[in-house]
Write a protein that holds these residues in place. Structure first.
Motif, PDB file in Angstrom:
ATOM      1  N   ALA A 133      -7.602  -5.986  -0.054  1.00 43.23           N
ATOM      2  CA  ALA A 133      -8.623  -5.039   0.400  1.00 43.23           C
ATOM      3  C   ALA A 133      -8.230  -3.605   0.080  1.00 43.23           C
ATOM      4  O   ALA A 133      -9.064  -2.797  -0.346  1.00 43.23           O
ATOM      5  CB  ALA A 133      -8.865  -5.214   1.897  1.00 43.23           C
ATOM      6  N   PHE A 134      -6.964  -3.266   0.290  1.00 48.96           N
ATOM      7  CA  PHE A 134      -6.495  -1.914  -0.016  1.00 48.96           C
ATOM      8  C   PHE A 134      -6.616  -1.634  -1.505  1.00 48.96           C
ATOM      9  O   PHE A 134      -7.184  -0.615  -1.919  1.00 48.96           O
ATOM     10  CB  PHE A 134      -5.039  -1.745   0.431  1.00 48.96           C
ATOM     11  CG  PHE A 134      -4.423  -0.448  -0.025  1.00 48.96           C
ATOM     12  CD1 PHE A 134      -4.625   0.722   0.697  1.00 48.96           C
ATOM     13  CD2 PHE A 134      -3.644  -0.386  -1.180  1.00 48.96           C
ATOM     14  CE1 PHE A 134      -4.071   1.925   0.275  1.00 48.96           C
ATOM     15  CE2 PHE A 134      -3.089   0.808  -1.608  1.00 48.96           C
ATOM     16  CZ  PHE A 134      -3.297   1.971  -0.878  1.00 48.96           C
ATOM     17  N   TRP A 135      -6.091  -2.522  -2.330  1.00 54.43           N
ATOM     18  CA  TRP A 135      -6.038  -2.254  -3.767  1.00 54.43           C
ATOM     19  C   TRP A 135      -7.421  -2.256  -4.402  1.00 54.43           C
ATOM     20  O   TRP A 135      -7.674  -1.490  -5.344  1.00 54.43           O
ATOM     21  CB  TRP A 135      -5.117  -3.272  -4.454  1.00 54.43           C
ATOM     22  CG  TRP A 135      -3.694  -3.073  -4.063  1.00 54.43           C
ATOM     23  CD1 TRP A 135      -2.918  -3.890  -3.282  1.00 54.43           C
ATOM     24  CD2 TRP A 135      -2.877  -1.949  -4.385  1.00 54.43           C
ATOM     25  NE1 TRP A 135      -1.673  -3.345  -3.106  1.00 54.43           N
ATOM     26  CE2 TRP A 135      -1.622  -2.159  -3.771  1.00 54.43           C
ATOM     27  CE3 TRP A 135      -3.072  -0.795  -5.138  1.00 54.43           C
ATOM     28  CZ2 TRP A 135      -0.574  -1.245  -3.894  1.00 54.43           C
ATOM     29  CZ3 TRP A 135      -2.036   0.125  -5.251  1.00 54.43           C
ATOM     30  CH2 TRP A 135      -0.802  -0.105  -4.637  1.00 54.43           C
ATOM     31  N   GLU A 136      -8.335  -3.079  -3.903  1.00 56.32           N
ATOM     32  CA  GLU A 136      -9.680  -3.074  -4.468  1.00 56.32           C
ATOM     33  C   GLU A 136     -10.507  -1.889  -3.972  1.00 56.32           C
ATOM     34  O   GLU A 136     -11.503  -1.529  -4.590  1.00 56.32           O
ATOM     35  CB  GLU A 136     -10.377  -4.398  -4.146  1.00 56.32           C
ATOM     36  CG  GLU A 136      -9.764  -5.571  -4.914  1.00 56.32           C
ATOM     37  CD  GLU A 136     -10.568  -6.845  -4.780  1.00 56.32           C
ATOM     38  OE1 GLU A 136     -11.343  -6.962  -3.795  1.00 56.32           O
ATOM     39  OE2 GLU A 136     -10.422  -7.725  -5.656  1.00 56.32           O
ATOM     40  N   LYS A 137     -10.064  -1.276  -2.883  1.00 54.72           N
ATOM     41  CA  LYS A 137     -10.748  -0.085  -2.393  1.00 54.72           C
ATOM     42  C   LYS A 137     -10.283   1.164  -3.139  1.00 54.72           C
ATOM     43  O   LYS A 137     -11.098   2.031  -3.496  1.00 54.72           O
ATOM     44  CB  LYS A 137     -10.498   0.096  -0.890  1.00 54.72           C
ATOM     45  CG  LYS A 137     -11.226   1.292  -0.276  1.00 54.72           C
ATOM     46  CD  LYS A 137     -10.997   1.355   1.222  1.00 54.72           C
ATOM     47  CE  LYS A 137     -11.766   2.518   1.839  1.00 54.72           C
ATOM     48  NZ  LYS A 137     -11.550   2.594   3.313  1.00 54.72           N
ATOM     49  N   VAL A 138      -8.983   1.283  -3.398  1.00 57.56           N
ATOM     50  CA  VAL A 138      -8.471   2.505  -4.017  1.00 57.56           C
ATOM     51  C   VAL A 138      -8.557   2.477  -5.542  1.00 57.56           C
ATOM     52  O   VAL A 138      -8.516   3.529  -6.185  1.00 57.56           O
ATOM     53  CB  VAL A 138      -7.013   2.786  -3.577  1.00 57.56           C
ATOM     54  CG1 VAL A 138      -6.932   2.959  -2.072  1.00 57.56           C
ATOM     55  CG2 VAL A 138      -6.059   1.708  -4.044  1.00 57.56           C
ATOM     56  N   ILE A 139      -8.674   1.275  -6.130  1.00 58.38           N
ATOM     57  CA  ILE A 139      -8.763   1.165  -7.594  1.00 58.38           C
ATOM     58  C   ILE A 139      -9.923   0.251  -7.952  1.00 58.38           C
ATOM     59  O   ILE A 139      -9.971  -0.898  -7.499  1.00 58.38           O
ATOM     60  CB  ILE A 139      -7.469   0.598  -8.211  1.00 58.38           C
ATOM     61  CG1 ILE A 139      -6.272   1.482  -7.845  1.00 58.38           C
ATOM     62  CG2 ILE A 139      -7.592   0.479  -9.734  1.00 58.38           C
ATOM     63  CD1 ILE A 139      -4.940   0.854  -8.145  1.00 58.38           C
TER      64      ILE A 139
ATOM     65  N   PRO B 228       0.814  -1.211   0.000  1.00 59.62           N
ATOM     66  CA  PRO B 228       0.000   0.000   0.000  1.00 59.62           C
ATOM     67  C   PRO B 228       0.850   1.264   0.000  1.00 59.62           C
ATOM     68  O   PRO B 228       1.882   1.335   0.675  1.00 59.62           O
ATOM     69  CB  PRO B 228      -0.812  -0.139   1.299  1.00 59.62           C
ATOM     70  CG  PRO B 228      -0.965  -1.622   1.456  1.00 59.62           C
ATOM     71  CD  PRO B 228       0.349  -2.186   1.009  1.00 59.62           C
ATOM     72  N   GLY B 229       0.423   2.237  -0.776  1.00 59.42           N
ATOM     73  CA  GLY B 229       1.179   3.481  -0.867  1.00 59.42           C
ATOM     74  C   GLY B 229       0.358   4.585  -1.493  1.00 59.42           C
ATOM     75  O   GLY B 229      -0.840   4.428  -1.745  1.00 59.42           O
ATOM     76  N   GLY B 230       1.019   5.693  -1.763  1.00 59.72           N
ATOM     77  CA  GLY B 230       0.347   6.872  -2.294  1.00 59.72           C
ATOM     78  C   GLY B 230       0.691   7.154  -3.741  1.00 59.72           C
ATOM     79  O   GLY B 230       0.875   6.234  -4.543  1.00 59.72           O
TER      80      GLY B 230
END
Length: 271
Positions: free
Chosen positions: A226-232, A194-196
């Protein structure tokens, strides 16, 4: 990087030393008298940008070649995620929760490096050399007794390289584009935490190179589904037709270092 083999022409370094001993006169003090390759003000001119680009490409390339670096495992991720022991310093509760990724990055780099010890300078960890997830990667490699690479870049608010980068493999860049090339030139796998903006930029550029066949496919690991499917919204891109369903096969979601290592070990290179 000095070549000790005998050559018919005088060594450049010798002339630099001689110039330091010339008499001090108006002529020798003038900028025009400086050797071109030893004149910083000349090299900094706008017209010399192509030369500076070439130098930034060549210096790390020559150093890594001389060091025997054969292939790398690229590790991208946020500079803002602290180690669990410093969880209280996280700017948000979400970042505090993401300290677990620091541990996974550290473990992943350690496992990769332990295996790479059997093959010389094969699968060497490379990070951006900064804090957070980058620090975790270099730290894990150091704990395994191996070397790791740090590709720093000069930022408006300069930060020192993290303490775990192998000093002889710690590079500094002015040009983002050349730095990105060095991340991928030897890449045998890419692991993204996870990153910006920076992490997203590096991820999408690498995916684009693979999608357009400008780069051979490699294991492409996204830690934290979960992170990647939330931000993209990957499915929205497919539904819109801006990417194909097959493009989703370019990367693999993983949660743990062990799972990521298994993907790399099962990987079959493109024929």
């Amino acid at each position: 990087m000095h070549d000790d083999s005998r050559r018919p022409f005088r060594d450049a370094q010798e002339d630099v030393e001689v110039i330091r001993e010339v008499p001090d006169t108006p002529q020798t003090r003038a900028p025009a008298y400086r050797l071109a390759f030893a004149d910083p003000e000349f090299l900094w001119r706008d017209e010399l940008r192509p030369v500076r680009l070439q130098l930034e490409l060549m210096k790390p390339e020559l150093v890594m070649k001389e060091f025997g670096i054969d292939s790398t495992i690229v590790l991208f991720g946020s500079a803002r995620i602290p180690e669990p022991a410093r969880r209280g310093e996280a700017a948000t509760e979400t970042l505090a929760d993401y300290t677990r990724y620091y541990d996974e990055a550290r473990k992943f780099a350690r496992l990769i490096t332990e295996k790479s010890q059997q093959n010389g300078k094969h699968h060497v960890i490379v990070t951006g050399g900064g804090p957070g997830i980058m620090e975790a990667g270099n730290r894990g490699a150091a704990e395994a007794g191996g070397v790791s690479i740090g590709l720093n870049i000069v930022l408006p608010h300069e930060q020192a390289p993290n303490a775990y980068v192998t000093p002889d493999l710690c590079f500094n860049f002015h040009y983002f584009g050349i730095r990105k090339m060095h991340f991928l030139l030897r890449a045998a796998a890419i692991a993204i935490f996870p990153g910006g903006f920076g992490t997203l930029d590096e991820m999408f550029e690498a995916l684009t190179l693979i999608q357009t066949e400008r780069m051979d496919p490699v294991p492409f690991l996204l830690f934290g589904r979960a992170f990647w499917e939330k931000v993209i919204n990957w499915e929205a891109l497919v539904e819109a037709g801006t990417i194909s369903r097959a493009d989703l096969d370019l990367f693999t979601f993983v949660e743990t270092a062990e799972e990521a290592l298994a993907v790399i070990e099962r990987w079959t290179p493109k024929a």
